[in-house]
Design an enzyme around this catalytic site. Structure first.
Site, PDB file in Angstrom:
ATOM      1  N   LYS A   1     -46.220  -8.087 -22.144  1.00 22.81           N
ATOM      2  CA  LYS A   1     -44.951  -8.187 -21.412  1.00 22.81           C
ATOM      3  C   LYS A   1     -45.189  -7.998 -19.912  1.00 22.81           C
ATOM      4  O   LYS A   1     -44.629  -8.711 -19.083  1.00 22.81           O
ATOM      5  CB  LYS A   1     -43.941  -7.156 -21.951  1.00 22.81           C
ATOM      6  CG  LYS A   1     -43.437  -7.522 -23.349  1.00 22.81           C
ATOM      7  CD  LYS A   1     -42.632  -6.421 -24.026  1.00 22.81           C
ATOM      8  CE  LYS A   1     -42.375  -6.834 -25.487  1.00 22.81           C
ATOM      9  NZ  LYS A   1     -41.583  -5.889 -26.262  1.00 22.81           N
TER      10      LYS A   1
ATOM     11  N   GLN B   1     -40.031   0.169 -26.084  1.00 27.70           N
ATOM     12  CA  GLN B   1     -40.796  -0.443 -27.170  1.00 27.70           C
ATOM     13  C   GLN B   1     -40.622   0.332 -28.470  1.00 27.70           C
ATOM     14  O   GLN B   1     -40.742   1.561 -28.491  1.00 27.70           O
ATOM     15  CB  GLN B   1     -42.286  -0.530 -26.767  1.00 27.70           C
ATOM     16  CG  GLN B   1     -43.162  -1.286 -27.749  1.00 27.70           C
ATOM     17  CD  GLN B   1     -42.849  -2.785 -27.812  1.00 27.70           C
ATOM     18  OE1 GLN B   1     -42.308  -3.368 -26.876  1.00 27.70           O
ATOM     19  NE2 GLN B   1     -43.171  -3.415 -28.920  1.00 27.70           N
TER      20      GLN B   1
ATOM     21  N   ASP C   1     -33.511  -6.632 -24.322  1.00 27.96           N
ATOM     22  CA  ASP C   1     -33.932  -6.804 -25.720  1.00 27.96           C
ATOM     23  C   ASP C   1     -32.775  -7.316 -26.583  1.00 27.96           C
ATOM     24  O   ASP C   1     -33.008  -7.807 -27.696  1.00 27.96           O
ATOM     25  CB  ASP C   1     -34.386  -5.450 -26.303  1.00 27.96           C
ATOM     26  CG  ASP C   1     -35.897  -5.326 -26.404  1.00 27.96           C
ATOM     27  OD1 ASP C   1     -36.576  -6.367 -26.490  1.00 27.96           O
ATOM     28  OD2 ASP C   1     -36.385  -4.180 -26.411  1.00 27.96           O
TER      29      ASP C   1
HETATM   30  N1  GUN Z   1     -41.079  -3.817 -31.419  1.00 29.61           N
HETATM   31  C1  GUN Z   1     -41.349  -4.996 -32.042  1.00 29.61           C
HETATM   32  N2  GUN Z   1     -40.691  -6.002 -31.426  1.00 29.61           N
HETATM   33  C2  GUN Z   1     -40.003  -5.454 -30.409  1.00 29.61           C
HETATM   34  C3  GUN Z   1     -39.149  -5.995 -29.411  1.00 29.61           C
HETATM   35  O1  GUN Z   1     -38.867  -7.185 -29.344  1.00 29.61           O
HETATM   36  N3  GUN Z   1     -38.646  -5.085 -28.513  1.00 29.61           N
HETATM   37  C4  GUN Z   1     -38.914  -3.767 -28.575  1.00 29.61           C
HETATM   38  N4  GUN Z   1     -38.337  -2.968 -27.663  1.00 29.61           N
HETATM   39  N5  GUN Z   1     -39.702  -3.244 -29.496  1.00 29.61           N
HETATM   40  C5  GUN Z   1     -40.248  -4.076 -30.402  1.00 29.61           C
END
Ligand code: GUN
Length: 291
Positions: A52, A96, A119
């Site tokens: 990211k 996350q 998100d």
């Molecule tokens: N864990 C797995 N996929 C995601 C996601 O798209 N966003 C976040 N914040 N955590 C995750």
């Protein structure tokens, strides 16, 4: 059978975003800014967050990585969320997941200001999406719909079967696929579905999002179907440097010959998920969701 090249499409979208960032900066404004909060040292989460941050750099976004150890308290994390909510130099942030067991993920998600929830996990964004209001949509469903659009895959009136009902993928995707812009007839199948093979064989568009490697076999796919594989399970491999490789939810060798289009793993949905977070951050920077 045609491979759906998510990597190529994601790279095109990244170029489009980079052009927009240039325009913003040339106007004398600051570039879009995304922050990621990472708790602990889970291998998968470390990798995803590193991607990211890298993606942000590639399109000219500013990014910030905020790390906590596993023993961070819920209150400390909530205080950080509150600080990020009120940071005017930040367009969006993600926490996350998964979080350590002593922290309520739902409490953290609900503490995030929906206007910065890139998100799309906050109930306000989920609710707005369900009733068709502008909202941040979670990255994987957003990416899949964009992929179908960019490949000009006909969705109107088609039977779409989604295997899996997670809050992050299956359920929001079922809503998006039934909306007027897409117009599919949607079935959400799951672990209690009767005659799953038959249900899947009815799909013009079959989306596998259950997290079970190679779950979808050849006998579950109609001739000519479009197959979207959301699975990204890490399995041990002695052929890679890292010691693991990604496996999808579809048994590619059996299914590929039967379908009209299929997404590979890796290189299909994954890159689209990554680029969708950038798209959401850009939408936030431009105040296009909450005006
Ligand atoms: N864990 C797995 N996929 C995601 C996601 O798209 N966003 C976040 N914040 N955590 C995750």
């Amino acid at each position: 059978m045609k491979l759906i090249d998510g990597k190529k499409i994601a790279s095109e979208i990244k170029q489009e975003i980079a052009v927009q960032v240039n325009e913003i900066v040339e106007r004398g404004e600051r570039p879009p800014h995304l922050a990621a909060v990472l708790v602990g040292h889970d291998g998968g989460s470390e990798t995803y967050v590193a991607f990211k941050i890298k993606d942000c750099g590639e399109v000219g976004f500013k990014s910030s990585l905020i790390r906590f150890e596993d023993n961070v308290t819920e209150d400390e994390l909530l205080a950080k969320v509150n600080e990020l909510n009120n940071d005017d130099n930040l367009d969006g942030f993600i926490v996350q997941l998964p979080l350590p067991k002593h922290i309520s993920e739902q409490k953290i998600i609900e503490a995030i200001n929906p206007k910065k929830d890139v998100d799309g996990f906050h109930p306000e964004n989920v609710g707005r999406m369900v009733i068709g209001l502008p909202s941040f949509v979670s990255a994987t469903p957003f990416g899949i719909v964009e992929l179908l659009k960019r490949y000009n895959i006909e969705t109107s009136g088609k039977n779409c079967v989604i295997v899996g009902r997670s809050n992050i993928v299956g359920r929001p995707l079922s809503v998006l696929m039934s909306q007027k812009a897409v117009n599919a007839t949607v079935t959400v199948a799951h672990s209690r579905t009767h005659n799953l093979e038959e249900v899947c064989r009815n799909a013009d568009i079959l989306i596998a999002a259950i997290g079970v490697p190679e779950f979808v076999k050849g006998n579950m796919v109609k001739e000519g179907a479009v197959v979207i594989d959301v699975g990204t399970t890490r399995v041990k491999s002695d052929k890679t440097k890292s010691g693991w490789k990604l496996k999808g939810d579809v048994l590619f060798e059996e299914v590929a010959d039967k379908c009209s289009y299929i997404t590979p793993v890796p290189g299909g949905v994954g890159p689209m998920t990554r680029v969708s977070l950038l798209l959401n951050t850009m939408l936030s920077a431009k105040k296009e969701i909450y005006k």
